[in-house]
Write an enzyme that holds these catalytic residues in place. Structure first.
Site, mmCIF file in Angstrom:
data_model
loop_
_atom_site.group_PDB
_atom_site.id
_atom_site.type_symbol
_atom_site.label_atom_id
_atom_site.label_comp_id
_atom_site.label_asym_id
_atom_site.label_seq_id
_atom_site.Cartn_x
_atom_site.Cartn_y
_atom_site.Cartn_z
ATOM 1 N N HIS A 95 43.260 -1.264 28.560
ATOM 2 C CA HIS A 95 43.708 -2.412 29.339
ATOM 3 C C HIS A 95 44.430 -1.686 30.632
ATOM 4 C CE1 HIS A 95 47.308 -1.617 27.365
ATOM 5 N NE2 HIS A 95 47.985 -1.983 28.539
ATOM 6 N N HIS A 122 46.682 1.235 36.505
ATOM 7 C CA HIS A 122 45.858 2.524 35.772
ATOM 8 C C HIS A 122 45.525 1.972 34.365
ATOM 9 C CE1 HIS A 122 49.909 3.047 34.173
ATOM 10 N NE2 HIS A 122 49.411 3.679 33.018
#
Length: 181
Positions: free
Chosen positions: A43, A125
């Site tokens: 995620h 990220h």
């Protein structure tokens, strides 16, 4: 007394893309490079909140439901490693403005609610590997996943039987303001 939960806001990745990233990671990083993040846990964190009471969780859910922002497209076309935090990550060479706006709104609202404490700057990220003990070779550019982002979610992080599990508690749709009228 209500029990607190470890929470964060994040962008979900479609299951097919999670699997593609896992296959790409297996092909480009040696087995001993670090501890791979499970496909279901891939995620992009928007705002880490930490331990949150049920009362503050309800306030965060109400606040997130008020966000009005159009969706955007995320291109995952960059990778790197943070040696100090021992993480290999996947990200975007050009962060979409919509992603920065969404993260900033969530972080600001959470801070106003007394829920967001992280001093870390936002570096969008997806963590691929944890506990990397040494520098690992990062694949050359040329990889790319394109993800239309139309939702975001509030997740709970739990450590169960030696494994970390992320469970989406609530989801919201990003919509264009013009559609709200």
């Amino acid at each position: 007394m209500s029990e607190s939960k470890r929470l964060f806001f994040a962008l979900e990745l479609p299951g097919e893309i999670q699997q593609q990233i896992v296959r790409w990671r297996a092909a480009h990083f040696p087995d001993d490079a670090g501890r791979p993040v499970a496909a279901a846990n891939l995620h992009l964190t928007l705002a880490f909140l930490g331990e949150i009471s049920a009362e503050k969780q309800r306030a965060l859910i109400a606040m997130a439901g008020c966000i009005r922002q159009p969706g955007f497209t995320l291109h995952l076309d960059d990778a790197g490693q943070w040696l100090r935090s021992r993480v290999v990550w996947l990200g975007s060479r050009q962060t979409p403005r919509g992603l920065l706006q969404l993260a900033n709104m969530l972080r600001a609202q959470a801070a106003r609610s007394g829920c967001y404490q992280s001093p870390q700057p936002f570096h969008p990220h997806i963590t691929l590997l944890r506990d990397t003990r040494h520098a690992v070779p990062i694949p050359s550019p040329g990889f790319r996943w394109t993800i239309p982002v139309e939702t975001f979610a509030l997740y709970e992080s739990q450590f169960i039987r030696g494994r970390t599990r992320y469970t989406a508690l609530s989801r919201w749709t990003l919509t264009d303001d013009k559609e709200q009228g």
